[in-house]
Design an enzyme around this catalytic site. Structure first.
Site, PDB file in Angstrom:
ATOM      1  N   HIS A  34     107.169  57.082 128.906  1.00 21.12           N
ATOM      2  CA  HIS A  34     108.571  57.582 129.267  1.00 21.12           C
ATOM      3  C   HIS A  34     109.247  56.976 130.163  1.00 21.12           C
ATOM      4  CE1 HIS A  34     107.528  61.736 127.139  1.00 21.12           C
ATOM      5  NE2 HIS A  34     107.529  61.040 126.292  1.00 21.12           N
ATOM      6  N   GLY A  58      97.102  67.940 132.364  1.00 22.58           N
ATOM      7  CA  GLY A  58      98.543  68.104 132.964  1.00 22.58           C
ATOM      8  C   GLY A  58      99.665  68.095 132.200  1.00 22.58           C
TER       9      GLY A  58
HETATM   10  P1  OAD Z   1     105.554  69.971 131.978  1.00 21.49           P
HETATM   11  O1  OAD Z   1     106.141  70.427 133.099  1.00 21.49           O
HETATM   12  O2  OAD Z   1     106.154  70.432 130.714  1.00 21.49           O
HETATM   13  O3  OAD Z   1     104.191  70.784 132.045  1.00 21.49           O
HETATM   14  C1  OAD Z   1     103.168  70.361 132.946  1.00 21.49           C
HETATM   15  C2  OAD Z   1     101.641  71.152 133.023  1.00 21.49           C
HETATM   16  O4  OAD Z   1     100.890  70.758 133.963  1.00 21.49           O
HETATM   17  C3  OAD Z   1     101.688  72.600 132.644  1.00 21.49           C
HETATM   18  O5  OAD Z   1     101.078  72.834 131.435  1.00 21.49           O
HETATM   19  C4  OAD Z   1     101.254  73.286 133.899  1.00 21.49           C
HETATM   20  O6  OAD Z   1     100.526  74.256 133.758  1.00 21.49           O
HETATM   21  C5  OAD Z   1     100.309  71.802 134.288  1.00 21.49           C
HETATM   22  N1  OAD Z   1     100.138  71.900 135.536  1.00 21.49           N
HETATM   23  C6  OAD Z   1     100.923  72.313 136.709  1.00 21.49           C
HETATM   24  N2  OAD Z   1     100.151  71.848 137.768  1.00 21.49           N
HETATM   25  C7  OAD Z   1      99.114  71.575 137.537  1.00 21.49           C
HETATM   26  C8  OAD Z   1      97.691  71.162 138.517  1.00 21.49           C
HETATM   27  N3  OAD Z   1      98.052  71.238 139.689  1.00 21.49           N
HETATM   28  N4  OAD Z   1      96.690  70.697 137.829  1.00 21.49           N
HETATM   29  C9  OAD Z   1      96.701  70.644 136.525  1.00 21.49           C
HETATM   30  N5  OAD Z   1      97.794  71.111 135.552  1.00 21.49           N
HETATM   31  C10 OAD Z   1      98.849  71.310 136.174  1.00 21.49           C
HETATM   32  O7  OAD Z   1     105.376  68.447 131.810  1.00 21.49           O
HETATM   33  P2  OAD Z   1     105.116  67.490 130.832  1.00 21.49           P
HETATM   34  O8  OAD Z   1     104.124  68.021 129.995  1.00 21.49           O
HETATM   35  O9  OAD Z   1     104.562  66.198 131.552  1.00 21.49           O
HETATM   36  O10 OAD Z   1     109.862  63.865 129.229  1.00 21.49           O
HETATM   37  O11 OAD Z   1     106.506  67.202 130.076  1.00 21.49           O
HETATM   38  C11 OAD Z   1     106.318  66.198 129.223  1.00 21.49           C
HETATM   39  C12 OAD Z   1     107.920  65.511 129.064  1.00 21.49           C
HETATM   40  O12 OAD Z   1     108.853  66.619 129.212  1.00 21.49           O
HETATM   41  C13 OAD Z   1     107.982  65.008 130.441  1.00 21.49           C
HETATM   42  O13 OAD Z   1     107.391  63.459 130.112  1.00 21.49           O
HETATM   43  C14 OAD Z   1     109.469  64.743 130.212  1.00 21.49           C
HETATM   44  C15 OAD Z   1     109.910  66.030 129.982  1.00 21.49           C
HETATM   45  O14 OAD Z   1     111.031  66.383 129.209  1.00 21.49           O
HETATM   46  C16 OAD Z   1     111.083  62.931 129.388  1.00 21.49           C
HETATM   47  O15 OAD Z   1     111.682  62.865 130.433  1.00 21.49           O
HETATM   48  C17 OAD Z   1     111.249  62.063 128.067  1.00 21.49           C
END
Ligand code: OAD
Length: 237
Positions: free
Chosen positions: A113, A179
């Site tokens: 990304h 994550g």
């Molecule tokens: P999210 O914010 O959607 O999800 C984060 C995940 O990390 C969640 O499932 C939480 O439960 C988990 N989480 C939080 N704290 C944690 C910890 N300390 N240890 C382990 N897990 C933890 O983020 P992404 O899935 O990365 O795209 O989001 C994907 C994409 O959506 C991003 O790259 C971005 C966004 O829109 C673009 O900008 C194109």
């Protein structure tokens, strides 16, 4: 077990102090996604969008890699086969963790990304390292007539290096998702591609993701605890 593909998301950087996207204190807080993370938003208000990413770029100076980033760097060095880390994160915490260990031939890192610490010419599409703020009138180093945009994949744009990722997924024997909430495609579909390749699939997350049922092995807890423990088990097999 030879080749490993690891997908990471905002959860791996959460304990370093980088907010996740979909938490209540999330990255989009105070901003509509359409305003700051789409080409249309950038066209409508370049100053707002540049400021949004300038703030995030500055924030990187306040954070450091955590035990989960470092565990994956260790895996890259010690695993006898290939390790490809594909991150959805635009921070540089994987890069910094990997800079602390010896370089290894079988290791790769892809920011699918984009990256906060890179800028892209609005005219030629060329990319360069960039650590400072970008203003709407910052002149591109590649063309006197052009400006710069953040090197970030916005909604509606194609993620980077997809052909490299697809090739690695088609031949991996282990796929680990760390994550990420599984909300955003194509990353959310990687687990299915890995399963088609016959890979063992593992989810490491704070809580079950949307695609949890697609993973054969699941461990839930903070990344700084469950990722080093998983890497330790893998390396001691
Ligand atoms: P999210 O914010 O959607 O999800 C984060 C995940 O990390 C969640 O499932 C939480 O439960 C988990 N989480 C939080 N704290 C944690 C910890 N300390 N240890 C382990 N897990 C933890 O983020 P992404 O899935 O990365 O795209 O989001 C994907 C994409 O959506 C991003 O790259 C971005 C966004 O829109 C673009 O900008 C194109």
């Amino acid at each position: 077990m030879n080749s490993i593909v690891i997908l990471t998301g905002a959860g791996i950087s959460a304990e370093s102090g980088v907010p996740t996207f979909r938490a209540s204190d999330g990255l989009w807080c105070g901003h509509r996604v359409e305003d700051v993370a789409t080409p249309e938003g950038f066209e409508a208000n370049p100053a707002l969008v540049q400021d949004f990413y300038n703030e995030r770029r500055r924030q990187l100076r306040e954070v450091a890699p955590n035990a989960a980033h470092r565990a994956l760097a260790r895996l890259g060095v010690e695993w006898p086969g290939d390790v490809l880390v594909v991150t959805q994160n635009v921070d540089d915490l994987h890069d910094r963790a990997h800079a602390e260990v010896p370089e290894t031939e079988g290791f790769g890192l892809i920011h699918m990304h984009g990256e906060l610490l890179k800028a892209r010419c609005t005219e030629t599409g060329q990319v360069c390292d960039w650590r400072d703020d970008i203003r709407p009138d910052t002149v591109s180093p590649f063309s006197d007539d052009a400006t710069l945009r953040p090197h970030i994949v916005w909604f509606g744009e194609m993620p980077l290096a997809m052909h490299v990722i697809e090739r690695a997924l088609a031949k991996c024997s282990l796929f680990v998702s760390i994550g990420t909430s599984g909300n955003v495609y194509p990353a959310a579909g990687f687990v299915s591609a890995a399963r088609r390749a016959g890979a063992h699939t593992v989810e490491l997350n704070l809580e079950p993701s949307l695609g949890q049922s697609l993973f054969e092995e699941r461990h839930y807890g903070p990344a700084t605890e469950i990722v080093p423990a998983f890497v330790e088990r893998l390396l001691s097999r």
